[in-house]
Design a protein around this motif. Structure first.
Motif, mmCIF file in Angstrom:
data_model
loop_
_atom_site.group_PDB
_atom_site.id
_atom_site.type_symbol
_atom_site.label_atom_id
_atom_site.label_comp_id
_atom_site.label_asym_id
_atom_site.label_seq_id
_atom_site.Cartn_x
_atom_site.Cartn_y
_atom_site.Cartn_z
ATOM 1 N N GLY A 114 71.165 15.871 -28.073
ATOM 2 C CA GLY A 114 72.118 17.367 -27.812
ATOM 3 C C GLY A 114 73.266 17.383 -27.894
ATOM 4 O O GLY A 114 73.793 16.223 -27.352
ATOM 5 N N LYS A 115 74.299 17.928 -28.405
ATOM 6 C CA LYS A 115 75.221 18.432 -28.736
ATOM 7 C C LYS A 115 75.731 18.657 -27.604
ATOM 8 O O LYS A 115 75.121 19.924 -27.240
ATOM 9 C CB LYS A 115 75.345 19.205 -30.483
ATOM 10 C CG LYS A 115 75.295 18.302 -31.584
ATOM 11 C CD LYS A 115 75.944 16.287 -31.278
ATOM 12 C CE LYS A 115 75.413 16.383 -32.571
ATOM 13 N NZ LYS A 115 74.291 15.793 -33.336
ATOM 14 N N THR A 116 77.198 19.532 -27.519
ATOM 15 C CA THR A 116 76.741 19.805 -26.738
ATOM 16 C C THR A 116 78.770 20.341 -26.885
ATOM 17 O O THR A 116 79.396 21.466 -26.558
ATOM 18 C CB THR A 116 78.446 18.788 -25.312
ATOM 19 O OG1 THR A 116 78.704 17.864 -25.711
ATOM 20 C CG2 THR A 116 76.872 17.964 -24.585
ATOM 21 N N TYR A 117 79.567 20.115 -26.939
ATOM 22 C CA TYR A 117 81.082 20.332 -27.544
ATOM 23 C C TYR A 117 82.342 19.502 -28.540
ATOM 24 O O TYR A 117 81.724 18.885 -28.744
ATOM 25 C CB TYR A 117 82.024 21.234 -26.210
ATOM 26 C CG TYR A 117 82.593 19.738 -24.928
ATOM 27 C CD1 TYR A 117 83.599 18.779 -25.698
ATOM 28 C CD2 TYR A 117 81.727 19.619 -24.619
ATOM 29 C CE1 TYR A 117 84.247 18.018 -24.630
ATOM 30 C CE2 TYR A 117 82.530 18.344 -23.582
ATOM 31 C CZ TYR A 117 82.980 17.331 -24.046
ATOM 32 O OH TYR A 117 83.598 16.906 -22.838
ATOM 33 N N ASP A 227 86.218 21.962 -38.228
ATOM 34 C CA ASP A 227 85.060 22.182 -39.176
ATOM 35 C C ASP A 227 84.485 21.001 -39.292
ATOM 36 O O ASP A 227 83.972 20.582 -39.098
ATOM 37 C CB ASP A 227 86.123 22.471 -40.135
ATOM 38 C CG ASP A 227 87.333 21.523 -40.833
ATOM 39 O OD1 ASP A 227 86.789 20.356 -40.178
ATOM 40 O OD2 ASP A 227 88.960 21.647 -41.213
ATOM 41 N N GLN A 228 83.442 21.385 -40.053
ATOM 42 C CA GLN A 228 82.311 20.380 -40.322
ATOM 43 C C GLN A 228 82.928 19.711 -40.902
ATOM 44 O O GLN A 228 82.192 18.320 -40.674
ATOM 45 C CB GLN A 228 81.680 21.065 -41.208
ATOM 46 C CG GLN A 228 79.765 22.388 -41.120
ATOM 47 C CD GLN A 228 79.396 21.694 -40.167
ATOM 48 O OE1 GLN A 228 78.673 20.325 -40.355
ATOM 49 N NE2 GLN A 228 79.371 22.096 -38.967
ATOM 50 N N GLN A 257 72.856 23.531 -23.228
ATOM 51 C CA GLN A 257 73.237 24.617 -24.682
ATOM 52 C C GLN A 257 72.495 26.137 -23.900
ATOM 53 O O GLN A 257 71.863 26.599 -25.039
ATOM 54 C CB GLN A 257 71.968 23.989 -25.847
ATOM 55 C CG GLN A 257 72.804 22.757 -25.817
ATOM 56 C CD GLN A 257 71.946 22.386 -27.211
ATOM 57 O OE1 GLN A 257 70.876 22.366 -27.556
ATOM 58 N NE2 GLN A 257 72.959 20.831 -27.729
ATOM 59 N N THR A 258 73.580 27.233 -23.308
ATOM 60 C CA THR A 258 73.355 28.158 -23.313
ATOM 61 C C THR A 258 74.895 29.216 -23.493
ATOM 62 O O THR A 258 75.454 28.283 -23.731
ATOM 63 C CB THR A 258 72.889 28.551 -22.244
ATOM 64 O OG1 THR A 258 74.107 28.371 -21.003
ATOM 65 C CG2 THR A 258 71.091 27.825 -21.337
ATOM 66 N N TYR A 280 76.768 27.885 -33.429
ATOM 67 C CA TYR A 280 78.593 27.492 -33.276
ATOM 68 C C TYR A 280 78.875 26.070 -33.886
ATOM 69 O O TYR A 280 80.018 25.777 -34.147
ATOM 70 C CB TYR A 280 79.278 26.857 -32.108
ATOM 71 C CG TYR A 280 78.790 28.178 -31.084
ATOM 72 C CD1 TYR A 280 79.685 28.634 -30.983
ATOM 73 C CD2 TYR A 280 76.794 27.996 -29.919
ATOM 74 C CE1 TYR A 280 79.251 30.325 -29.644
ATOM 75 C CE2 TYR A 280 77.257 29.637 -29.251
ATOM 76 C CZ TYR A 280 77.881 29.763 -29.077
ATOM 77 O OH TYR A 280 77.492 31.263 -28.205
ATOM 78 N N ALA A 281 77.771 25.881 -34.386
ATOM 79 C CA ALA A 281 78.328 23.919 -35.416
ATOM 80 C C ALA A 281 78.172 25.060 -36.952
ATOM 81 O O ALA A 281 77.924 23.750 -38.024
ATOM 82 C CB ALA A 281 77.758 23.563 -34.385
ATOM 83 N N GLU A 282 77.767 25.594 -37.577
ATOM 84 C CA GLU A 282 77.645 25.999 -38.439
ATOM 85 C C GLU A 282 78.585 26.058 -39.654
ATOM 86 O O GLU A 282 79.488 26.205 -38.891
ATOM 87 C CB GLU A 282 76.626 27.185 -38.813
ATOM 88 C CG GLU A 282 75.142 27.228 -38.316
ATOM 89 C CD GLU A 282 74.228 28.497 -38.263
ATOM 90 O OE1 GLU A 282 75.204 29.413 -38.268
ATOM 91 O OE2 GLU A 282 73.033 28.122 -37.826
#
Length: 282
Positions: A114-117, A227-228, A257-258, A280-282
């Motif tokens: 899972g991703k965080t920040y 960015d991506q 992730q909330t 947030y990561a799109e």
């Protein structure tokens, strides 16, 4: 009337007793496993991450009845070793790029769950207020571990200070190919980068160390784009392969992730950190 067979009665009572003992044993084992799986030790680096994780701990306990224990490390090497050795259950401190590089040392034993920040890396200086003020022959310190070294070189290249050989798999200071301002690159351990500010003209510093040192991220000379194209710098939660489906571990990810975490992140770090999961990561 059928005659009562005492032997049968005794056997029946004994049989019921054995079933009860066995069932009780299985129940005790299940209960033990349940208790064990509800305590999750997470390895982090630095005190700045601990502040946010204290909120996550509360949510994990309240929403999922998971007790999160935090173990703080001072460098980027030990958390993966501790995870691979089974000394901790999860760690949350590293970027995707760093993780992929380091996981090779553990034969792919670790897994991203899972991703965080994401924290843009920055160029800081105690001597100069603007990038253009850096003189010719300036000394700039950068992290010496492979992933962060390349990230620092990317930052300096985007800032227009130098160019390096992108064909090199793990580039360092020796791979700089164009250096019009004759910048001197000093490679140091990531956790020592803040202390070098006293002796160099500028330093590329990871955000967690900058926050721990109370540096003002809004006064950095130059900031990495988010960015991506920079998704390799998203931070993540890792565990050991084979453990990724443990409910308690998944619950810790969900507790992180909330929207509440997003708010705490903003309150604690301002513009220094941004969420890196879902929308947030799109």
């Amino acid at each position: 009337m059928e005659e009562y067979d005492m032997n049968k009665g005794v056997k029946w009572v004994i049989g019921i007793g054995l079933v009860a003992v066995v069932a009780g044993g299985f129940y005790a084992i299940k209960q033990h496993d349940k208790v064990e799986s509800k305590t999750v030790t997470v390895g982090i680096v630095g005190d700045s991450d601990r502040e946010l994780w204290e909120y996550v701990k509360k949510d994990a306990k309240k929403d999922y009845n998971v007790d999160v224990k935090l173990k703080t490390f001072t460098d980027y090497v030990q958390p993966n070793k501790a995870l691979a050795d089974g000394d901790i259950d999860l760690n949350a401190f590293q970027t995707v790029n760093y993780f992929e590089t380091q996981n090779k040392n553990y034969n792919g034993k670790l897994l991203d769950i899972g991703k965080t920040y994401v924290t843009p890396i920055r160029l800081y200086s105690d001597k100069f207020k603007k990038l253009g003020d850096l003189p010719k022959g300036a000394t700039i310190s950068i992290p010496n571990d492979p992933s962060n070294a390349q990230r620092a070189l990317d930052l300096l290249e985007k800032a227009g200070l130098l160019k390096y050989n992108h064909s090199v798999k793990l580039p360092g200071a020796k791979d700089v190919t164009d250096n019009p301002k004759n910048i001197k690159i000093k490679e140091v351990q990531s956790d020592q980068s803040v202390s070098t500010l006293k002796s160099v003209d500028a330093a590329v510093i990871n955000t967690n160390y900058a926050l721990d040192a109370k540096l003002n991220v809004d006064k950095a000379l130059y900031v990495e784009s988010v960015d991506q194209a920079h998704k390799g710098y998203f931070n993540l939660i890792a565990t050991r392969k084979g453990s990724e489906n443990k409910q308690a571990y998944q619950d810790v990810v969900k507790a992180y992730q909330t929207e509440k975490t997003v708010k705490h992140m903003k309150d604690l770090y301002g513009n220094a950190e941004q969420p890196a999961w879902g929308k947030y990561a799109e």
